[in-house]
Write a protein that holds these residues in place. Structure first.
Motif, PDB file in Angstrom:
ATOM      1  N   UNK A 177      -3.809 -18.866 -11.844  1.00 32.33           N
ATOM      2  CA  UNK A 177      -3.054 -19.929 -11.180  1.00 32.33           C
ATOM      3  C   UNK A 177      -2.227 -20.725 -12.181  1.00 32.33           C
ATOM      4  N   UNK A 178      -2.707 -20.827 -13.423  1.00 34.62           N
ATOM      5  CA  UNK A 178      -1.992 -21.609 -14.445  1.00 34.62           C
ATOM      6  C   UNK A 178      -1.063 -20.752 -15.305  1.00 34.62           C
ATOM      7  N   UNK A 179      -1.205 -19.449 -15.197  1.00 34.77           N
ATOM      8  CA  UNK A 179      -0.349 -18.539 -15.954  1.00 34.77           C
ATOM      9  C   UNK A 179       0.229 -17.474 -15.020  1.00 34.77           C
ATOM     10  N   UNK A 180       0.564 -17.867 -13.818  1.00 36.52           N
ATOM     11  CA  UNK A 180       0.987 -16.902 -12.788  1.00 36.52           C
ATOM     12  C   UNK A 180       2.161 -16.052 -13.248  1.00 36.52           C
ATOM     13  N   UNK A 181       3.081 -16.632 -14.005  1.00 36.49           N
ATOM     14  CA  UNK A 181       4.268 -15.897 -14.437  1.00 36.49           C
ATOM     15  C   UNK A 181       3.937 -14.799 -15.442  1.00 36.49           C
ATOM     16  N   UNK A 227       0.566  -9.639 -13.959  1.00 35.71           N
ATOM     17  CA  UNK A 227       1.147  -8.596 -13.097  1.00 35.71           C
ATOM     18  C   UNK A 227       0.283  -8.332 -11.868  1.00 35.71           C
ATOM     19  N   UNK A 228      -1.043  -8.494 -12.004  1.00 36.39           N
ATOM     20  CA  UNK A 228      -1.942  -8.225 -10.873  1.00 36.39           C
ATOM     21  C   UNK A 228      -3.316  -8.821 -11.163  1.00 36.39           C
ATOM     22  N   UNK A 229      -3.967  -9.270 -10.101  1.00 32.65           N
ATOM     23  CA  UNK A 229      -5.358  -9.698 -10.157  1.00 32.65           C
ATOM     24  C   UNK A 229      -6.197  -8.687  -9.384  1.00 32.65           C
ATOM     25  N   UNK A 262      -0.972 -17.362  -5.514  1.00 30.64           N
ATOM     26  CA  UNK A 262      -0.720 -16.598  -4.288  1.00 30.64           C
ATOM     27  C   UNK A 262       0.471 -15.658  -4.422  1.00 30.64           C
ATOM     28  N   UNK A 263       1.318 -15.883  -5.405  1.00 34.81           N
ATOM     29  CA  UNK A 263       2.477 -15.005  -5.604  1.00 34.81           C
ATOM     30  C   UNK A 263       2.133 -13.770  -6.423  1.00 34.81           C
ATOM     31  N   UNK A 264       0.944 -13.717  -6.996  1.00 37.88           N
ATOM     32  CA  UNK A 264       0.548 -12.604  -7.861  1.00 37.88           C
ATOM     33  C   UNK A 264       0.006 -11.456  -7.002  1.00 37.88           C
ATOM     34  N   UNK A 265       0.459 -10.221  -7.212  1.00 40.80           N
ATOM     35  CA  UNK A 265      -0.101  -9.075  -6.474  1.00 40.80           C
ATOM     36  C   UNK A 265      -1.605  -8.951  -6.700  1.00 40.80           C
ATOM     37  N   UNK A 266      -2.269  -8.404  -5.698  1.00 36.53           N
ATOM     38  CA  UNK A 266      -3.729  -8.390  -5.681  1.00 36.53           C
ATOM     39  C   UNK A 266      -4.248  -7.005  -5.306  1.00 36.53           C
ATOM     40  N   UNK A 267      -5.355  -6.607  -5.907  1.00 44.56           N
ATOM     41  CA  UNK A 267      -6.083  -5.406  -5.486  1.00 44.56           C
ATOM     42  C   UNK A 267      -7.559  -5.759  -5.342  1.00 44.56           C
ATOM     43  N   UNK A 268      -8.144  -5.335  -4.246  1.00 46.53           N
ATOM     44  CA  UNK A 268      -9.577  -5.476  -4.047  1.00 46.53           C
ATOM     45  C   UNK A 268     -10.256  -4.136  -4.254  1.00 46.53           C
ATOM     46  N   UNK A 269     -11.260  -4.098  -5.107  1.00 44.74           N
ATOM     47  CA  UNK A 269     -12.064  -2.886  -5.317  1.00 44.74           C
ATOM     48  C   UNK A 269     -13.426  -3.157  -4.686  1.00 44.74           C
ATOM     49  N   UNK A 270     -13.717  -2.456  -3.612  1.00 39.64           N
ATOM     50  CA  UNK A 270     -14.936  -2.670  -2.841  1.00 39.64           C
ATOM     51  C   UNK A 270     -15.970  -1.614  -3.207  1.00 39.64           C
ATOM     52  N   UNK A 275      -0.789  -6.443  -1.500  1.00 41.80           N
ATOM     53  CA  UNK A 275      -2.250  -6.403  -1.520  1.00 41.80           C
ATOM     54  C   UNK A 275      -2.720  -4.979  -1.247  1.00 41.80           C
ATOM     55  N   UNK A 276      -3.513  -4.427  -2.148  1.00 45.66           N
ATOM     56  CA  UNK A 276      -4.026  -3.070  -1.981  1.00 45.66           C
ATOM     57  C   UNK A 276      -5.539  -3.069  -2.131  1.00 45.66           C
ATOM     58  N   UNK A 277      -6.154  -1.965  -1.703  1.00 49.75           N
ATOM     59  CA  UNK A 277      -7.608  -1.848  -1.756  1.00 49.75           C
ATOM     60  C   UNK A 277      -8.020  -0.462  -2.245  1.00 49.75           C
ATOM     61  N   UNK A 278      -9.140  -0.435  -2.932  1.00 47.67           N
ATOM     62  CA  UNK A 278      -9.828   0.805  -3.271  1.00 47.67           C
ATOM     63  C   UNK A 278     -11.294   0.639  -2.898  1.00 47.67           C
TER      64      UNK A 278
END
Length: 507
Positions: A91-95, A98-100, A188-196, A226-229
């Motif tokens: 959140x403090x280094x969003x720029x 590349x992805x969380x 919230x602007x950072x792309x996200x992937x959830x690994x379940x 937003x992607x998932x694996x």
């Protein structure tokens, strides 16, 4: 090139990432496991000086150590508790990010402490009491070797790895769990992937079903970035399958992964809103508080079948589950057999709500039994999906008026991630006390493995104690088979199960 900055969960340190990091480096990426202050030997500190903010600063330092001019793409990976400092830093280094990657973790919200994500419900309550008593500078002792299951499934972790995990575990400073996460919204602007990790009880299919319920809080999960694996392992994939995890992380960094289907006018109806596969009479509903009754014509009183929807279902889901085509279809099918069908609303909105839902069901059953059109001595209860755990009370102490208990594609033991190891809601154990109560179980042949395992354990226990269990198989059926599979696969089983329940009610 990517640089992966990885943050471990409670009690653990950078050591858990060694094998995964080695594979990422071998693939041409850089990898850095963040040593967290007060948890990692490299950064000792007194517990009273360590909070969530301390760990956020640890992650920020790792981000700032990456040369801005190197054009390396930073991918932050947070496992379990680790997602909290990851999000705070992102959140403090969003720029710069590349992805969380959320690695088998919850979805922390602004202002909410990590305590809310502690899986063991009893332990969470104890920690909350300690916080209210002013004990905020202490520590939470790490688990013993046989206690890691309270924090997530250890499926796939071999004996040596589990011994090492235990030996290197460190006390968790309470401040890291009690200090609220503060977010500005930039992340919230950072792309996200959830690994379940499916072995821990959550898979992509489950998340899609939650989105389909229409909860606005989950709508963001359907955005293109937003992607998932899904990995077929327990809660510690960096120990159980480091090669597979490294591969998933590399693919996530490349923007790959499964994307969830959005709910909207252009999307096909979700499974729970598709038509019931049988023609049933269009009986009107008679609403009595939380209960909807479907009453056939003719004189009474009549036996009744009470249908209990699954869950958890978000409180904001519309329509409510008792109005879903499947539940209404079952109730009307019961009415076509001369029974009174009843659907109910109950408060299973979260994993922590089973106590409340059980009380709601008990109250609803009394409403049904108190209706003059109902034969109060001839009642059947029929449970679906996650409501399977709610069968426990009825199996343990079946009243004389309960003539049959049925369950369709049920969850029959708590998943490790649900934190209910000490809970009473454990049908696999309860069936030993069911005595002569008839139980009709509709079993999906293509059920999710984590659910199927609970069903098989229930069946095995029922066989050992000679419970009156009838299994009705749907060999090619999936979870929620009534509306997701072809009618020719499901209708014979539905009719068979209903006739069995009716026979127990009228015999």
């Amino acid at each position: 090139m990517q640089v992966f900055i990885m943050v471990a969960g409670v009690f653990t340190g950078a050591h858990v990432w060694q094998e995964t990091a080695a594979r990422l480096v071998a693939a041409g990426s850089a990898a850095h496991a963040v040593p967290l202050t007060g948890l990692d030997p490299a950064r000792p500190a007194a517990p009273e000086h360590v909070g969530l903010e301390t760990h956020i600063e640890d992650v920020i330092a790792a981000i700032d150590a990456v040369d801005v001019t190197s054009e390396q793409e930073i991918v932050l990976v947070g496992h379990d508790y680790g997602i909290h400092p990851v999000l705070g830093a992102a959140d403090r280094r969003a720029e710069r990010i590349a992805r969380v990657v959320y690695l088998d973790s919850g979805m922390p919200q602004n202002g909410v402490p990590a305590l809310a994500a502690v899986p063991d419900q009893a332990l969470r309550a104890q920690l909350a009491e300690r916080a209210e008593a002013g004990e905020r500078d202490g520590v939470l002792s790490p688990p013993a070797r046989d206690e890691w299951g309270r924090w997530g499934s250890t499926a796939g972790v071999d004996e040596a790895a589990l011994e090492r995990l235990t030996a290197l575990a460190a006390p968790q400073p309470l401040g890291t769990l009690l200090q609220p996460l503060r977010l500005t919204g930039a992340v919230t602007a950072v792309p996200v992937t959830g690994v379940l990790c499916a072995g821990n009880g959550a898979g992509i299919g489950l998340v899609q079903r939650l989105v389909d319920f229409g909860d606005p809080a989950l709508a963001a999960l359907t955005q293109p970035q937003v992607t998932f694996f899904e990995l077929p392992t327990g809660h510690w994939p960096m120990l159980s399958c480091p090669a597979a995890l490294a591969d998933v992380l590399l693919r996530a960094a490349a923007g790959e992964g499964h994307r969830l289907r959005a709910v909207g006018d252009d999307a096909p109806p979700p499974a729970h809103l598709r038509p019931f596969p049988l023609d049933v009479p269009e009986l009107p509903r008679d609403r009595r508080g939380r209960v909807d009754l479907y009453v056939p014509d003719g004189d009474g009183p009549r036996p009744a079948v009470v249908f209990v929807h699954g869950g958890p279902v978000p409180a904001g889901a519309r329509p409510r589950p008792r109005e879903w085509p499947t539940l209404v279809g079952y109730a009307r099918l019961a009415a076509a057999e001369g029974m009174i069908g009843a659907t109910v609303d109950h408060g299973l909105h979260d994993i922590a709500d089973y106590e409340r839902a059980a009380a709601d069901i008990a109250a609803a059953v009394e409403v049904v039994r108190g209706d003059a059109r109902v034969d109060a001595d001839r009642i059947a209860l029929w449970f679906f999906s996650g409501a399977g755990l709610l069968t426990t009370d009825w199996l343990t102490r079946p009243p004389a008026w309960l003539r049959c208990l049925a369950a369709s594609y049920p969850v029959l033991a708590p998943f490790p991630a649900w934190g209910m190891a000490g809970s009473r809601f454990h049908p696999v154990r309860a069936v030993e006390e069911a005595g002569p109560l008839p139980v009709v179980l509709l079993r999906a042949g293509l059920e999710a493995p984590e659910i199927a395992a609970t069903v098989e354990a229930f069946v095995a226990t029922a066989d050992k104690c000679a419970a009156r269990l009838e299994v009705v198989d749907v060999p090619n059926g999936h979870h929620g088979f009534e509306t997701v599979d072809a009618p020719e696969e499901t209708v014979p089983a539905l009719r068979h199960a209903m006739r069995s329940v009716v026979a127990h009610l009228t015999g």
